[in-house]
Design an enzyme around this catalytic site. Structure first.
Site, PDB file in Angstrom:
ATOM      1  N   ASP A 108      -6.988  22.292  -9.307  1.00 52.70           N
ATOM      2  CA  ASP A 108      -7.315  21.185 -10.206  1.00 52.70           C
ATOM      3  C   ASP A 108      -6.720  21.522 -11.567  1.00 52.70           C
ATOM      4  OD1 ASP A 108      -8.461  19.326 -11.954  1.00 52.70           O
ATOM      5  OD2 ASP A 108     -10.331  19.239 -10.836  1.00 52.70           O
ATOM      6  N   ARG A 116       0.814  -1.219   0.000  1.00 49.62           N
ATOM      7  CA  ARG A 116       0.000   0.000   0.000  1.00 49.62           C
ATOM      8  C   ARG A 116       0.845   1.267   0.000  1.00 49.62           C
ATOM      9  NH1 ARG A 116      -1.975   2.578   4.458  1.00 49.62           N
ATOM     10  NH2 ARG A 116      -1.729   0.726   5.781  1.00 49.62           N
ATOM     11  N   TYR A 136     -15.335  21.656 -10.594  1.00 45.22           N
ATOM     12  CA  TYR A 136     -15.880  20.352 -10.971  1.00 45.22           C
ATOM     13  C   TYR A 136     -17.013  20.003 -10.005  1.00 45.22           C
ATOM     14  CZ  TYR A 136     -15.402  15.227 -11.886  1.00 45.22           C
ATOM     15  OH  TYR A 136     -15.596  13.912 -12.206  1.00 45.22           O
ATOM     16  N   LYS A 172      -8.033  11.065 -17.282  1.00 49.22           N
ATOM     17  CA  LYS A 172      -8.190  11.777 -18.539  1.00 49.22           C
ATOM     18  C   LYS A 172      -6.890  11.797 -19.336  1.00 49.22           C
ATOM     19  CE  LYS A 172     -12.216  14.140 -16.735  1.00 49.22           C
ATOM     20  NZ  LYS A 172     -12.410  13.259 -15.561  1.00 49.22           N
TER      21      LYS A 172
END
Length: 398
Positions: A189, A62, A117, A214
């Site tokens: 962002d 992890r 967003y 994206k």
């Protein structure tokens, strides 16, 4: 999973070269060009002393593997020397929520741009509110005027440059100067431009996030998020990632690293094609306005030209007033533009949107129906022909 080190190719290399070289160690990879996909949880220690001292490069799956280290190294090289560390998380929304939870606590106040967003708003108005964090939304064009909105407990400002639907361009350096003067962090962002076209950490941003689903992935086949931070913000972010237990799966990490290698080639094509399409659409009689900061007549063009080195393939258009049936006819006629809630992949997309129902600091009244387009890697001539047919159907239903 986290990573922080001073390594990778010299920053004097151009971005295109860094994208190819960084995060690669062909000697350690037995001569292979790409690092292997390491799927693992347990890391064994050779001696009890090593175990007691947690001695070793890796401790638990992890917290990182050779695969995640390669991607983090590459992203740090792309972000630039201001980057002290990169966190890898399972989605763009996870990048947003992890960053906010890492730097905020009950009783804090955060300022968020009104063009953020929409899932960012959902998180702020939902989970953060339940945890005792208050959100105030602000006009993305406020600039240094944001000083009037600060409170003694304002801990962070979140911006999106530009907004992923309405494409307003905030003056991030001006906002950052005010925020830092009041001891607040700036979270940005940067999905639209990626660090290839805008190094946010060099413009006063403390934490830069991307929905790597994206452009980093680039092929519409992964969910992924990245969180990059400067030296001031990295310790809190690294602790937040560790305590929240977020990590990205090894196969997605590998696909993100593979996508990163071609980011420059793809983004330059997206930019060229999008500019061609935006200029063509601006001349269409059905289109009232194109929302794309790279266009010289866009209200955000001066800031874009100052702060960015390129523009991506995402922009929006405002149609002249028309009934919904005409807009739907346009959408249903298109064959090359798919209708789907993402962008950044190889395919062109289009969706209708309306910000009016959730804007709170500004009024969204564009004067006509609005569509968001992502220009993919298809032939621009074919895309224009597809939209031509769509506009014929649009005109026939009015």
């Amino acid at each position: 999973m986290t990573f922080s080190k001073d390594s990778g190719p010299a920053d004097s290399f151009r971005a295109e070269t860094r994208l190819v070289l960084s995060g690669r160690d062909t000697e350690a990879q037995k001569g292979f060009v790409n690092p292997p996909i390491v799927r693992g949880s347990t890391v064994l220690y050779p001696t009890a002393d090593d175990l007691h001292a947690h001695r070793g490069e890796f401790h638990y799956g992890r917290h990182g593997t050779p695969t995640t280290l390669a991607l983090q190294d590459a992203l740090m090289a792309l972000e630039g020397p201001q980057c002290a560390g990169v966190g890898l998380v399972p989605s763009g929304v996870s990048a947003i929520s992890t960053a906010l939870l890492s730097v905020l606590k009950a009783g804090d106040h955060i300022l968020v741009c009104d063009n953020a967003y929409r899932p960012t708003r959902h998180f702020c108005d939902g989970l953060l509110a339940r945890y005792g964090v208050e959100t105030t939304y602000f006009d993305p064009l406020i600039g240094s005027g944001i000083a009037a909105l600060f409170r003694p407990n304002t801990r962070a400002v979140m911006v999106e440059a530009p907004g992923s639907q309405s494409l307003e361009m905030p003056d991030v350096p001006a906002i950052a100067r005010v925020a830092h003067g009041r001891g607040a962090l700036v979270i940005d962002d940067n999905t639209w431009a990626t660090p290839l076209f805008r190094r946010a950490l060099e413009q006063g941003v403390d934490i830069s996030i991307q929905a790597a689903t994206k452009y980093i992935g680039g092929h519409s086949d992964i969910m992924f998020g990245t969180i990059s931070a400067n030296a001031k913000a990295w310790p809190a972010l690294a602790e937040g990632i560790r305590l929240l237990g977020v990590c990205a799966g090894p196969d997605d990490v590998f696909l993100a690293l593979r996508g990163l290698r071609t980011l420059a080639v793809r983004l330059h094509h997206h930019q060229q094609a999008a500019m061609d399409m935006a200029q063509w659409l601006a001349r269409r009689p059905e289109v009232a306005r194109v929302l794309y900061p790279a266009l010289p007549d866009d209200p955000g063009h001066a800031i874009w030209k100052r702060d960015f080195t390129g523009a991506s393939g995402l922009f929006s258009i405002v149609l002249k007033p028309a009934p919904q049936q005409a807009v739907d006819a346009l959408l249903d006629t298109l064959k090359l533009f798919g209708m789907g809630y993402s962008w950044g992949g190889f395919e062109s997309l289009i969706i209708p949107f309306d910000c009016a129902t959730y804007r709170t600091a500004t009024t969204w009244a564009p004067g006509g129906p609005t569509l968001r387009l992502h220009i993919g890697l298809e032939s621009v001539d074919d895309l224009k022909a597809d939209l031509d047919r769509g506009f014929e159907a649009f005109n026939a239903r009015q």
